[in-house]
Motif scaffolding. Structure first.
Motif, mmCIF file in Angstrom:
data_model
loop_
_atom_site.group_PDB
_atom_site.id
_atom_site.type_symbol
_atom_site.label_atom_id
_atom_site.label_comp_id
_atom_site.label_asym_id
_atom_site.label_seq_id
_atom_site.Cartn_x
_atom_site.Cartn_y
_atom_site.Cartn_z
ATOM 1 N N HIS A 20 30.130 39.697 36.006
ATOM 2 C CA HIS A 20 30.400 41.117 36.208
ATOM 3 C C HIS A 20 29.131 41.713 36.802
ATOM 4 O O HIS A 20 28.143 41.926 36.119
ATOM 5 C CB HIS A 20 30.743 41.802 34.886
ATOM 6 N N GLY A 21 29.133 41.916 38.081
ATOM 7 C CA GLY A 21 27.960 42.425 38.785
ATOM 8 C C GLY A 21 28.158 42.228 40.265
ATOM 9 O O GLY A 21 29.285 42.283 40.769
ATOM 10 N N SER A 22 27.090 41.970 40.949
ATOM 11 C CA SER A 22 27.163 41.780 42.397
ATOM 12 C C SER A 22 28.059 40.590 42.724
ATOM 13 O O SER A 22 27.885 39.500 42.184
ATOM 14 C CB SER A 22 25.767 41.523 42.968
ATOM 15 N N PRO A 23 29.017 40.785 43.625
ATOM 16 C CA PRO A 23 29.879 39.663 44.011
ATOM 17 C C PRO A 23 29.086 38.538 44.669
ATOM 18 O O PRO A 23 29.513 37.389 44.659
ATOM 19 C CB PRO A 23 30.875 40.274 44.997
#
Length: 140
Positions: A20-23
């Motif tokens: 859950h964060g930068s792709p």
């Protein structure tokens, strides 16, 4: 994809390490953790294009314009800036995946304020050394 009612092509997806964060973290982990240098030379740009266009299509389901939230220029810039994450993550995690059963990996935590995780790796018989050398040469 199906041909004559039979599966002709399949793409397995593994969500156990999704973040859950930068792709880009997921993309970098895949690119450097699941591919070798030759594959990246041939297909890295295609993978980036595919990843970005898939993300763009997905956001359209929610009536979101990717150019408003995550323009391609920002994606490319962040990809370059986050390459170190791909390197560090793969050097750290892949030693476990590429080590033979009888190879030893020992860890020793240093006390704060050093807070350094020291890794001592016994001579690897596996392909880890070759893989690591190719990874580092690709970064250089």
């Amino acid at each position: 994809m199906q041909e004559d009612g039979k599966i002709a092509d399949m793409v397995p997806l593994d969500y156990q390490i999704i973040n859950h964060g930068s792709p880009l973290i997921d993309l970098l982990y895949f690119c450097f953790g699941a591919t070798d240098r030759e594959f990246r030379k041939k297909y890295l740009e295609h993978l980036k294009d595919l990843y970005f266009s898939t993300m763009e299509q997905f956001l359209k389901y929610f009536e979101m314009d990717i150019q408003k939230y995550y323009p391609r220029e920002e994606f490319e810039d962040l990809f370059k800036k986050r390459l170190d994450f791909g390197l560090f993550t793969c050097v750290w995690y892949l030693q476990f995946n590429l080590a033979e059963d009888d190879e030893i990996v020992m860890y020793q935590r240093c006390n704060f304020p050093k807070s350094v995780l020291e890794i001592r790796i016994k001579e690897f018989k596996s392909d880890y050394k070759k893989w690591l050398k190719n990874l580092l040469n690709g970064y250089i």
